[in-house]
Design an enzyme around this catalytic site. Structure first.
Site, short mmCIF file in Angstrom:
data_model
loop_
_atom_site.label_atom_id
_atom_site.label_comp_id
_atom_site.label_asym_id
_atom_site.label_seq_id
_atom_site.Cartn_x
_atom_site.Cartn_y
_atom_site.Cartn_z
N HIS A 93 -4.17 -32.71 19.15
CA HIS A 93 -4.93 -31.49 18.95
C HIS A 93 -6.17 -31.61 19.84
O HIS A 93 -6.73 -32.69 19.99
CB HIS A 93 -5.34 -31.32 17.48
CG HIS A 93 -6.08 -30.06 17.23
ND1 HIS A 93 -5.53 -28.82 17.47
CD2 HIS A 93 -7.35 -29.83 16.78
CE1 HIS A 93 -6.42 -27.89 17.18
NE2 HIS A 93 -7.53 -28.47 16.76
N HIS B 32 -12.40 -24.92 18.46
CA HIS B 32 -10.98 -25.17 18.73
C HIS B 32 -10.13 -24.01 18.26
O HIS B 32 -10.54 -23.21 17.42
CB HIS B 32 -10.53 -26.49 18.09
CG HIS B 32 -10.64 -26.52 16.59
ND1 HIS B 32 -9.55 -26.70 15.77
CD2 HIS B 32 -11.70 -26.40 15.76
CE1 HIS B 32 -9.94 -26.70 14.51
NE2 HIS B 32 -11.24 -26.51 14.48
N CYS C 257 -3.80 -25.10 21.69
CA CYS C 257 -5.20 -25.54 21.63
C CYS C 257 -5.65 -26.22 22.93
O CYS C 257 -6.81 -26.07 23.34
CB CYS C 257 -5.42 -26.46 20.44
SG CYS C 257 -4.33 -27.91 20.43
#
Length: 174
Positions: A25, A37, A115
């Protein structure tokens, strides 16, 4: 154990890579202990067991959260390796654009709008995901190996007995 605040000190504009169970991530450090994010519905510390939901989701929300709330107990690092390939946008522009996205819902696609794409677009002005590129290369290589094995098997079958043989009147194969 995950790095602590004293192990690594991100600077505003740095990309933070967080190592979940089966994927990474990515967040953008914006200062004062906060990151921005793109978070699909399943993205939370320890959400790796639910990452199938991330793949299936077509929307994600841009969040501004404390870095430690996003990292949880996972390993993480500052990863600005694309600085070698692209020019970094001015930090003030990166931070202004990141803040403008907070609380917005954006389209999400694991292959072209995840992301990592989000944060690299902010930092470099170019959306890129090395994670996706590596996955595509791995799948492509596996497919090539699979096709190669099939091709070799086909050639071997043709050479070593793939053709039909008939016996002549004397009982010998032609």
């Amino acid at each position: 154990m995950a790095p602590t605040l004293y192990d690594e000190k991100p600077e505003p504009g740095d990309l933070i890579e967080i190592f979940r169970c089966n994927f990474q991530h990515w967040t953008l450090y914006v200062g004062d202990g906060f990151v921005v994010h793109l978070a699909p519905p399943s993205e939370a510390p320890g959400a790796s067991s639910n990452n199938l939901m991330s793949v299936l989701s077509d929307k994600a929300k841009v969040k501004k959260e404390k870095i430690w709330d996003v990292v949880g107990h996972d390993q993480w690092c500052i990863n600005n390796q694309l600085d070698l390939d692209y020019q970094v946008r001015p930090i003030c522009e990166i931070l202004k654009d990141a803040q403008a996205y907070v609380d917005q819902e954006l389209p999400f696609c694991v292959f072209k709008g995840n992301c990592e794409h989000f944060v690299t677009e902010l930092r470099y002005g170019k959306a890129e995901s090395r994670q996706v590129q590596q996955a595509v290369e791995t799948v492509g290589m596996a497919a090539m190996v699979g096709f190669g094995v099939l091709a070799v098997a086909g050639i071997a079958a043709a050479i070593f007995g793939g053709g039909s043989k008939k016996k002549d009147k004397g009982g010998e194969y032609k």
